[in-house]
Design an enzyme around this catalytic site. Structure first.
Site, PDB file in Angstrom:
ATOM      1  CE  LYS A  80     -95.340 -44.405  -2.990  1.00  0.00           C
ATOM      2  NZ  LYS A  80     -94.854 -43.890  -4.266  1.00  0.00           N
ATOM      3  CB  SER A  99    -102.907 -50.630  -8.317  1.00  0.00           C
ATOM      4  OG  SER A  99    -101.720 -51.248  -8.744  1.00  0.00           O
TER       5      SER A  99
END
Lengths: 311, 311
Positions: free
Chosen positions: A51, A76
């Protein structure tokens, strides 16, 4: 339209800000499979997951005046921490909208990189991040629909192919689909004759069903998986890329995911989160088809509480 | 006399038969320490430990007629499996003498590489391996006293320095002392002004006491440590090299070793055995002295039953 050229641009943009992660091999697994497998270790990436690539690419691609107003996301998971890291590198504000129920470890990961955390009820997350965009002029960086995020995620597969040469099977996990879509763009350009595979938990098999029917299928509510990074339904952009790339999605059950996590820890000596371990489980599931092949697999991340070690 | 030239010879001899392991960094640890640390990941080595280097060098260095009669050792730990692997690569017989009480996992690791296992009572191990040498003409490859083993182990530090450039503190664990001695030879030749450190469990601190007194001290019987690879007393040859290299041995307690194992798993996403984690614990123990330094640390191995994760 996102293209291979966007992945190449991303690669030069993020260089030096993310790790060029190592590629590992396992003689034991190769013997088991009767093939050669090359493991791209995004668990060893900044923030512990691929990511960091997409978030970094999206943040660095913003024009200066837009960047100044900051970025926002309501993921989150690994993307939240990755965006916080990318914003810290660029020196711009970052707000991560999180449900009140978010576990401490996720809150700490985001806070660690200096981002602001905005808590709200879980159902209000999208509304809250829309409000932050409106009020602050912040840019929403979606975890898997943003084109610069998809292009950034593709750089992991780009490096894997650069480092290992001729591969004829490629595989990445599928959740929202950013990593698998970015990988597919690279595969089509660099290894057009290779088979591109996705790995997905059987319990949340919306991508497999979508590919089978040719129409994007919703996630079945109420199902879950140890592979907590793959619970999201596949995104629209990612699905279009997977469809065009004729990606084959292989599903794996929970026991196979746990066994794969253990194999990584005990044999390769690396910590892989259940979402990342799905690729090994998927290769095992279709082992008879893989004899003699050269396989490149992206291990997506290593952020885990080790629950699988007890099971 | 073992020299730096022997390490260079070993490096070219074993190339292609062992991994050139990656070097990882951790921004989190660097912030904690106020320094830059480079982790040489021998846990990702063949057989899960640096021992593959020394064993491979010793086996490949044997003249053909000597090699044909095979090799033998009475180490049941990482060296036993590493010697079995090296012998398998060269295609020569290997016998590993093991106590009847050896745990299954160690027996399987050796058997995995096709070596013969000779079981005996724990007190008879040396006599049994002497007998195998005599009867078969096999060569004993001692786990840390054999000069080719020490030279082979040094190749890990050689690669670490090649890959990271200017380092001013170097550290490796000390058990029998083969890795630390090989590293010291490399440090003296390539980084003569760097500080060379050893990491040792407080519970089995014979190397620290030996260095303090200038006389090789025996292990205190009955003591133990989670760092099961470092229970052996320091060898005569290794001790002479450490003494000449003015190596400073830093001791660490069991809680610090467990915390270091956890840090590697949770932050670096790698599985490190307690023996290997001693280097991180030792750096923490002398943190105030290390601010602003560039540190190279050898993580010796990753073979563990994860007991530390439960404590």
């Amino acid at each position: 339209m996102i293209t291979f050229a966007d992945v190449c641009t991303a690669a030069s943009r993020i260089r030096g800000h993310v790790h060029r992660t190592p590629v590992l091999t396992s003689a034991t697994f190769d013997r088991e499979l009767g093939a050669r497998t090359f493991w791209k270790c995004e668990n060893l990436q900044k923030c512990g997951a691929f990511k960091a690539r997409g978030a970094m690419n999206a943040v660095l691609a913003l024009p200066a005046d837009v960047a100044r107003a900051g970025v926002v996301t309501h993921s989150s998971g690994n993307h939240g921490a990755a965006l916080a890291y990318a914003a810290q590198v660029r020196g711009i504000p970052c707000a991560v909208v999180m449900p009140d129920s978010a576990p401490d470890v996720k809150v700490l990961a985001v806070r660690h990189y200096g981002a602001e955390i905005v808590f709200c009820k879980i159902a209000e997350r999208e509304a809250m991040s829309a409000r932050l965009q409106r009020e602050r002029g912040a840019t929403l960086i979606h975890p898997f629909e943003h084109p610069d995020v998809i292009a950034g995620q593709g750089t992991a597969m780009l490096e894997l192919i650069e480092d290992t040469g001729d591969l004829d099977v490629l595989i990445a996990p599928v959740g929202g689909g950013g990593l698998c879509a970015g990988s597919t763009l690279v595969a089509q350009a660099m290894r057009p004759r290779a088979a591109m595979l996705g790995a997905e938990p059987k319990n949340v098999d919306d991508a497999a069903r979508s590919m089978a029917t040719g129409v994007r299928q919703p996630r079945v509510e109420g199902t879950t998986s140890l592979a907590d990074g793959l619970l999201t339904g596949i995104g629209e952009r990612a699905f279009a890329i997977l469809l065009a790339g004729k990606v084959r999605v292989v599903t794996v059950d929970e026991a196979a995911i746990v066994a794969a996590c253990r194999f990584f820890a005990e044999r390769l000596k690396i910590v892989v989160e259940p979402s990342g371990a799905t690729v090994l489980a998927a290769l095992r599931a279709i082992a008879p088809e893989l004899r003699g092949r050269r396989i490149g697999a992206v291990i997506s991340g290593g952020n885990t509480d080790f629950r699988w070690l007890q099971s």
